[in-house]
Design a protein around this motif. Structure first.
Motif, mmCIF file in Angstrom:
data_model
loop_
_atom_site.group_PDB
_atom_site.id
_atom_site.type_symbol
_atom_site.label_atom_id
_atom_site.label_comp_id
_atom_site.label_asym_id
_atom_site.label_seq_id
_atom_site.Cartn_x
_atom_site.Cartn_y
_atom_site.Cartn_z
ATOM 1 N N GLY A 153 0.823 -1.201 0.000
ATOM 2 C CA GLY A 153 0.000 0.000 0.000
ATOM 3 C C GLY A 153 0.859 1.254 0.000
ATOM 4 N N ARG A 154 1.894 1.266 0.823
ATOM 5 C CA ARG A 154 2.826 2.403 0.828
ATOM 6 C C ARG A 154 3.516 2.527 -0.525
ATOM 7 N NH1 ARG A 154 6.966 1.713 3.118
ATOM 8 N NH2 ARG A 154 6.903 -0.343 4.099
ATOM 9 N N GLN A 155 3.937 1.394 -1.066
ATOM 10 C CA GLN A 155 4.616 1.418 -2.359
ATOM 11 C C GLN A 155 3.679 1.909 -3.458
ATOM 12 O OE1 GLN A 155 5.778 -2.711 -2.352
ATOM 13 N NE2 GLN A 155 7.804 -2.282 -1.503
ATOM 14 N N ALA A 156 2.426 1.496 -3.398
ATOM 15 C CA ALA A 156 1.460 1.918 -4.413
ATOM 16 C C ALA A 156 1.288 3.435 -4.410
ATOM 17 C CB ALA A 156 0.119 1.230 -4.166
ATOM 18 N N GLU A 157 1.257 4.037 -3.224
ATOM 19 C CA GLU A 157 1.126 5.496 -3.150
ATOM 20 C C GLU A 157 2.325 6.177 -3.788
ATOM 21 O OE1 GLU A 157 -1.467 7.366 -2.206
ATOM 22 O OE2 GLU A 157 -2.477 5.419 -2.157
ATOM 23 N N ALA A 158 3.524 5.659 -3.535
ATOM 24 C CA ALA A 158 4.727 6.239 -4.132
ATOM 25 C C ALA A 158 4.722 6.074 -5.650
ATOM 26 C CB ALA A 158 5.972 5.592 -3.534
ATOM 27 N N PHE A 271 3.751 -6.623 -10.160
ATOM 28 C CA PHE A 271 3.724 -5.487 -9.234
ATOM 29 C C PHE A 271 5.118 -5.168 -8.718
ATOM 30 C CE2 PHE A 271 3.699 -3.661 -5.022
ATOM 31 C CZ PHE A 271 2.893 -2.550 -5.202
ATOM 32 N N ARG A 272 5.859 -6.180 -8.290
ATOM 33 C CA ARG A 272 7.160 -5.923 -7.674
ATOM 34 C C ARG A 272 8.169 -5.413 -8.693
ATOM 35 N NH1 ARG A 272 8.885 -9.911 -2.893
ATOM 36 N NH2 ARG A 272 10.159 -8.055 -2.511
ATOM 37 N N ALA A 273 8.099 -5.891 -9.935
ATOM 38 C CA ALA A 273 9.016 -5.402 -10.967
ATOM 39 C C ALA A 273 8.714 -3.943 -11.311
ATOM 40 C CB ALA A 273 8.927 -6.273 -12.217
ATOM 41 N N VAL A 274 7.436 -3.614 -11.459
ATOM 42 C CA VAL A 274 7.071 -2.229 -11.775
ATOM 43 C C VAL A 274 7.423 -1.313 -10.603
ATOM 44 C CG1 VAL A 274 5.165 -0.649 -12.293
ATOM 45 C CG2 VAL A 274 5.267 -2.891 -13.401
ATOM 46 N N GLU A 275 7.139 -1.747 -9.396
ATOM 47 C CA GLU A 275 7.474 -0.926 -8.224
ATOM 48 C C GLU A 275 8.967 -0.652 -8.165
ATOM 49 O OE1 GLU A 275 8.889 0.299 -4.523
ATOM 50 O OE2 GLU A 275 9.191 -1.798 -5.116
ATOM 51 N N SER A 276 9.785 -1.678 -8.389
ATOM 52 C CA SER A 276 11.240 -1.489 -8.364
ATOM 53 C C SER A 276 11.696 -0.591 -9.504
ATOM 54 C CB SER A 276 11.951 -2.844 -8.449
ATOM 55 O OG SER A 276 11.705 -3.620 -7.303
ATOM 56 N N GLY A 277 11.096 -0.769 -10.686
ATOM 57 C CA GLY A 277 11.468 0.050 -11.826
ATOM 58 C C GLY A 277 11.109 1.512 -11.633
ATOM 59 N N VAL A 278 9.930 1.772 -11.112
ATOM 60 C CA VAL A 278 9.498 3.143 -10.863
ATOM 61 C C VAL A 278 10.373 3.783 -9.783
ATOM 62 C CG1 VAL A 278 7.601 4.532 -9.929
ATOM 63 C CG2 VAL A 278 7.144 2.790 -11.659
ATOM 64 N N ARG A 279 10.701 3.006 -8.756
ATOM 65 C CA ARG A 279 11.579 3.532 -7.700
ATOM 66 C C ARG A 279 12.958 3.865 -8.255
ATOM 67 N NH1 ARG A 279 13.894 -0.117 -4.337
ATOM 68 N NH2 ARG A 279 12.054 -1.458 -4.615
ATOM 69 N N ALA A 280 13.463 3.013 -9.159
ATOM 70 C CA ALA A 280 14.760 3.297 -9.785
ATOM 71 C C ALA A 280 14.715 4.601 -10.582
ATOM 72 C CB ALA A 280 15.169 2.133 -10.679
ATOM 73 N N LEU A 281 13.617 4.839 -11.279
ATOM 74 C CA LEU A 281 13.453 6.114 -11.982
ATOM 75 C C LEU A 281 13.480 7.282 -11.008
ATOM 76 C CD1 LEU A 281 10.612 5.620 -14.639
ATOM 77 C CD2 LEU A 281 13.009 6.178 -15.088
ATOM 78 N N ARG A 282 12.768 7.098 -9.905
ATOM 79 C CA ARG A 282 12.602 8.189 -8.940
ATOM 80 C C ARG A 282 13.936 8.603 -8.317
ATOM 81 N NH1 ARG A 282 8.686 5.865 -6.366
ATOM 82 N NH2 ARG A 282 9.830 5.099 -4.562
ATOM 83 N N VAL A 283 14.853 7.640 -8.115
ATOM 84 C CA VAL A 283 16.121 7.967 -7.444
ATOM 85 C C VAL A 283 17.273 8.149 -8.424
ATOM 86 C CG1 VAL A 283 15.395 6.773 -5.346
ATOM 87 C CG2 VAL A 283 16.739 5.526 -7.054
ATOM 88 N N GLY A 284 16.965 8.151 -9.733
ATOM 89 C CA GLY A 284 17.999 8.469 -10.710
ATOM 90 C C GLY A 284 18.839 7.307 -11.174
ATOM 91 N N ARG A 285 18.220 6.117 -11.284
ATOM 92 C CA ARG A 285 18.922 4.963 -11.855
ATOM 93 C C ARG A 285 18.180 4.511 -13.119
ATOM 94 N NH1 ARG A 285 18.271 0.732 -8.806
ATOM 95 N NH2 ARG A 285 17.223 1.562 -6.972
ATOM 96 N N PRO A 286 18.277 5.281 -14.193
ATOM 97 C CA PRO A 286 17.461 5.009 -15.386
ATOM 98 C C PRO A 286 17.782 3.682 -16.068
ATOM 99 C CG PRO A 286 19.084 6.721 -15.839
ATOM 100 C CD PRO A 286 19.104 6.499 -14.364
ATOM 101 N N GLN A 287 19.024 3.230 -16.021
ATOM 102 C CA GLN A 287 19.361 1.947 -16.660
ATOM 103 C C GLN A 287 18.686 0.785 -15.945
ATOM 104 O OE1 GLN A 287 23.707 2.163 -16.685
ATOM 105 N NE2 GLN A 287 23.665 2.650 -18.870
ATOM 106 N N ASP A 288 18.719 0.809 -14.613
ATOM 107 C CA ASP A 288 18.023 -0.230 -13.846
ATOM 108 C C ASP A 288 16.528 -0.183 -14.134
ATOM 109 O OD1 ASP A 288 20.418 -0.964 -12.714
ATOM 110 O OD2 ASP A 288 20.079 0.097 -10.822
ATOM 111 N N ALA A 289 15.995 1.018 -14.185
ATOM 112 C CA ALA A 289 14.564 1.172 -14.447
ATOM 113 C C ALA A 289 14.191 0.589 -15.805
ATOM 114 C CB ALA A 289 14.186 2.655 -14.388
#
Length: 299
Positions: A153-158, A271-289
């Protein structure tokens, strides 16, 4: 005792607390106090180390090899301690002392440079899955572990907040959130889960061939835990023309081998792959994303 914290840890802490905190600043003194209090002899800091804690290879006063682990409160070290105590060494590394200092764990020494990931892929998945199965037990009565619904739920909000800045991921985020909503509505079981399980979290040991380390425990359905294992070695999957087909076969094989519903596993993997990918975008790791979101698109 003077040391430089691993740069991998410094970078990761910067991602999770971009405005900074004082844990890293106080780490040398905290490590010194932890070593002195327990009369430990430091052999070395584990390098490159993890992204959420400092790990030191030490020897106890009687010469027994051990691991000293220090983690900031936001990575829930006391939750890790409670899970390890509940598992009691069955499938996971053992605690070697009762609680003494918050955020400091003394653990059984495994072989820190030999993980399941060093095995050929098929063998690695088999050994990792077997280890994971042993961890799926009833949570302790009156537990205070976070639930899968709460964490996601927390991850979904982010994720929703990130779409505003990265509109190109909106379709994948919508699909991931729809999958989560359906999955949390009717979980088939409630087990104590590792929470962040992958091949590199399974190390060679002496009393058992392979033991899990570094849990971020959560209570919920087994498919959630297994989902992170599906995307192990994602860079290899992306690099091969058959990556999408291999991924779908992996979902099917892991679901069957661990008696997990295949569609629920696919949904949590998405869900977990998209959450990790979006988080990588958010913190500036575009290749991981890019890797993670391409993988998610196969599901």
């Amino acid at each position: 005792m003077a040391f430089e914290p691993p740069q991998r840890l410094v970078r990761a802490l910067g991602e999770t607390a971009p405005d900074g905190d004082d844990w890293l600043e106080k780490l040398p003194e905290a490590a010194h106090q932890a070593v002195t209090l327990r009369e430990l002899t430091v052999e070395r800091v584990q390098m490159p180390g993890g992204r959420s804690s400092l790990v030191m290879l030490v020897r106890r006063a009687d010469g027994t090899p051990a691991v000293l682990k220090l983690a900031p409160p936001r990575f829930r070290p006391e939750s890790e301690r409670a899970a390890l105590a509940h598992w009691g060494g069955l499938g996971a590394v053992q605690l070697l002392e009762p609680p003494v200092t918050e955020g400091v764990l003394v653990l059984e020494r495994l072989h820190p440079d030999l993980s399941v990931r060093s095995l050929p892929e098929a063998k690695a998945l088999l050994e990792a899955a077997g280890t994971l199965r042993r961890l799926w037990v009833e949570p302790p009565a009156g537990h205070v572990f976070e639930t899968v619904a709460e964490r996601t739920g927390r991850q979904a909000e982010a994720m929703r907040a990130t779409v505003a800045a990265f509109g190109e991921v909106a379709a994948l985020v919508d699909a991931a959130l729809a999958a989560r909503a359906e999955l949390v509505a009717a979980p088939p079981e409630r087990r104590l889960l590792h929470g962040t399980f992958r091949q590199s979290k399974v190390l060679a040991g002496e009393r058992m061939p392979w033991l899990a380390v570094g849990p971020d425990p959560v209570v919920g359905e087994c498919a959630f835990d297994l989902a992170r294992l599906v995307r192990d070695r994602v860079e290899d999957l992306i690099a091969t023309p058959s990556g999408a087909a291999t991924t779908r076969r992996r979902v099917k094989r892991l679901a069957e081998s661990l008696d997990v519903d295949q569609e629920r596993l696919r949904g949590w993997t998405l869900f977990r792959a998209v959450e990790s990918g979006v988080r990588a975008l958010r913190v500036g790791r575009p290749q991981d994303a890019e890797l993670l979101l391409e993988f998610a698109g196969w599901l």
